[in-house]
Design an enzyme around this catalytic site. Structure first.
Site, PDB file in Angstrom:
ATOM      1  CB  CYS A  91      -0.948   0.003   1.200  1.00 29.76           C
ATOM      2  SG  CYS A  91      -1.975  -1.477   1.290  1.00 29.76           S
ATOM      3  CG  HIS A 148      -6.564   0.661  -0.586  1.00 34.73           C
ATOM      4  ND1 HIS A 148      -5.419   1.322  -0.992  1.00 34.73           N
ATOM      5  CD2 HIS A 148      -6.133  -0.396   0.160  1.00 34.73           C
ATOM      6  CE1 HIS A 148      -4.362   0.703  -0.502  1.00 34.73           C
ATOM      7  NE2 HIS A 148      -4.763  -0.346   0.188  1.00 34.73           N
ATOM      8  CB  CYS A 197      -0.732   0.883   7.622  1.00 32.79           C
ATOM      9  SG  CYS A 197      -2.392   0.605   6.954  1.00 32.79           S
TER      10      CYS A 197
END
Length: 417
Positions: free
Chosen positions: A92, A373, A403
């Site tokens: 990510c 996302h 994160c």
């Protein structure tokens, strides 16, 4: 980066709409999504492609048929072939790695104009054969004699033709990210309602920012869509409370489809320049990259808890405080992960406490739970949203916290003069 006199300026970003996987962009592969975002960026800032010197692109779910997606973007858009283009990947925080690669090149004097970004098409993840079937097909392909090849292929059985989807579990722990988030929620005593409240706030703010045009301003419409389709401005705590937990299905489960980010298709691109080149081109600078911090911890301490280390270290290194941050953009993998890290910042954990975040400063336009996302695109999407909002408010400092799987994190500070 923070001690280098050659500052990296963020000129702006553009992206595709973010949509739910399996939805309207399921026919678009990562290259098409990526090229669209880059094309939108060049058009939005009327940038002559001949001036681009570097392109760094991110992707998490890899397609072995295109090993360097960044270079294919150059060819697909018929950009100058001399552009150095490379691919980065780190879950990510991939988009932040892309940004840092370009910023470091600018700081070192290797280039003055660069593009950074990333993509994910969760609608088009590769399906794999099992190891046994792969071995048979490989042996057959490497055998020259037709008879020998056919003999090897006779080993195939119906079970060998069942495709395997890419795994979602952490190789180091055997648990999914959601299962890890549930463990952290229990450890930090984060209630289901608090997670739902984070999700509700994300949707409400993203809906408001869509209506007033702030989020739409960073979107290059695609296939008739000019907005993110995951935003649910009409949701409520009652609606969220009715959703069943998906990782711990027992009475103690707290994470649902409503307080977690969804699988998403989308791409995001960012235009970076040296401060001097931006002035020469007459382009407005939204913000400058002040400093970046990456951190990694033991997954057993909390797979998504590395922001509790990265952000305090970054603030300490720059001599700034959390209170000085006018806007805090925290990636919302899960409402639980947001709440856990906020609590760790306030109480102190593996680093000293840095204080409490004012809820009004946190994700003012919503974030990943509502917006979506796409793994490789999230970093530059968040930076784009933050830089635009800082310019609107004439804010001095903005903080990014993301994160990542593998128990890692990235933190970044933007500043305006």
């Amino acid at each position: 980066m923070s001690n280098n006199s050659r500052r990296t300026a963020i000129i702006g970003g553009m992206r595709t709409p973010f949509v739910k996987a399996g939805g309207p962009f399921r026919h678009l592969d990562p290259l098409k999504l990526s090229s669209h975002a880059v094309r939108g960026l060049l058009e939005r800032f009327a940038l002559d492609p001949q001036k681009v010197e570097r392109l760094v692109w991110g992707r998490v779910i890899h397609d072995p048929r295109i090993s360097n997606l960044a270079r294919e973007i150059v060819f697909d858009l018929k950009l100058p072939a001399r552009i150095h283009a490379d691919l980065v990947s780190n879950n990510c925080i991939t988009g932040i790695h892309a940004l840092v690669a370009v910023a470091d090149a600018i700081a070192a004097g290797h280039c003055e104009v660069g593009l950074a970004g990333g993509v994910e098409s969760m609608s088009n993840t590769p399906l794999l054969f099992g190891r046994e079937a792969t071995r048979i097909f490989t042996d057959a392909a490497l055998t020259k004699a037709l008879g020998d090849r056919l003999k090897i292929l006779t080993q195939l059985r119906p079970r060998h033709f069942k495709p395997q989807a890419l795994g979602v579990k952490e190789p180091s722990t055997g648990l999914s990210m959601g299962e890890h988030a549930e463990i952290s929620a229990k450890h930090w005593q984060i209630a289901r309602r608090e997670q739902d409240e984070i999700a509700l706030r994300s949707h409400q703010r993203a809906a408001a920012a869509t209506r007033d045009g702030r989020l739409k301003a960073e979107i290059f419409p695609l296939d008739g869509l000019d907005h993110d389709t995951l935003v649910r401005g009409d949701t409520s705590l009652d609606k969220l409370a009715k959703l069943p937990p998906v990782f711990d299905r027992g009475a103690s489960g707290t994470i649902t489809a409503g307080n977690a980010s969804a699988l998403t298709d989308g791409a995001s691109a960012l235009l970076l320049m040296s401060e001097e080149r931006a002035a020469k081109e007459g382009l407005k600078v939204l913000a400058f990259v002040k400093a970046v911090e990456f951190a990694a911890i033991d997954p057993g301490d909390g797979l998504l808890m590395a922001p509790a280390v990265a952000v305090p270290r970054l603030l300490r290194r720059t001599g700034l405080t959390l209170e000085q941050m006018d806007i805090v953009e925290m990636h919302e993998a899960f409402g639980a992960q947001v709440a856990c890290n906020l609590k760790a910042w306030e109480q102190g954990w593996q680093e000293e406490a840095i204080g409490r975040v004012d809820p009004e400063k946190l994700n003012p336009l919503g974030s990943s739970i509502a917006v979506g996302h796409p793994f490789g695109a999230t970093g530059t999407r968040i930076v784009t949203t933050l830089a635009n909002e800082m310019a609107r408010r004439d804010a001095r400092y903005g903080l990014v916290s993301i994160c990542a799987a593998g128990a890692m994190a990235a933190a970044l500070i933007l500043e305006r003069p």
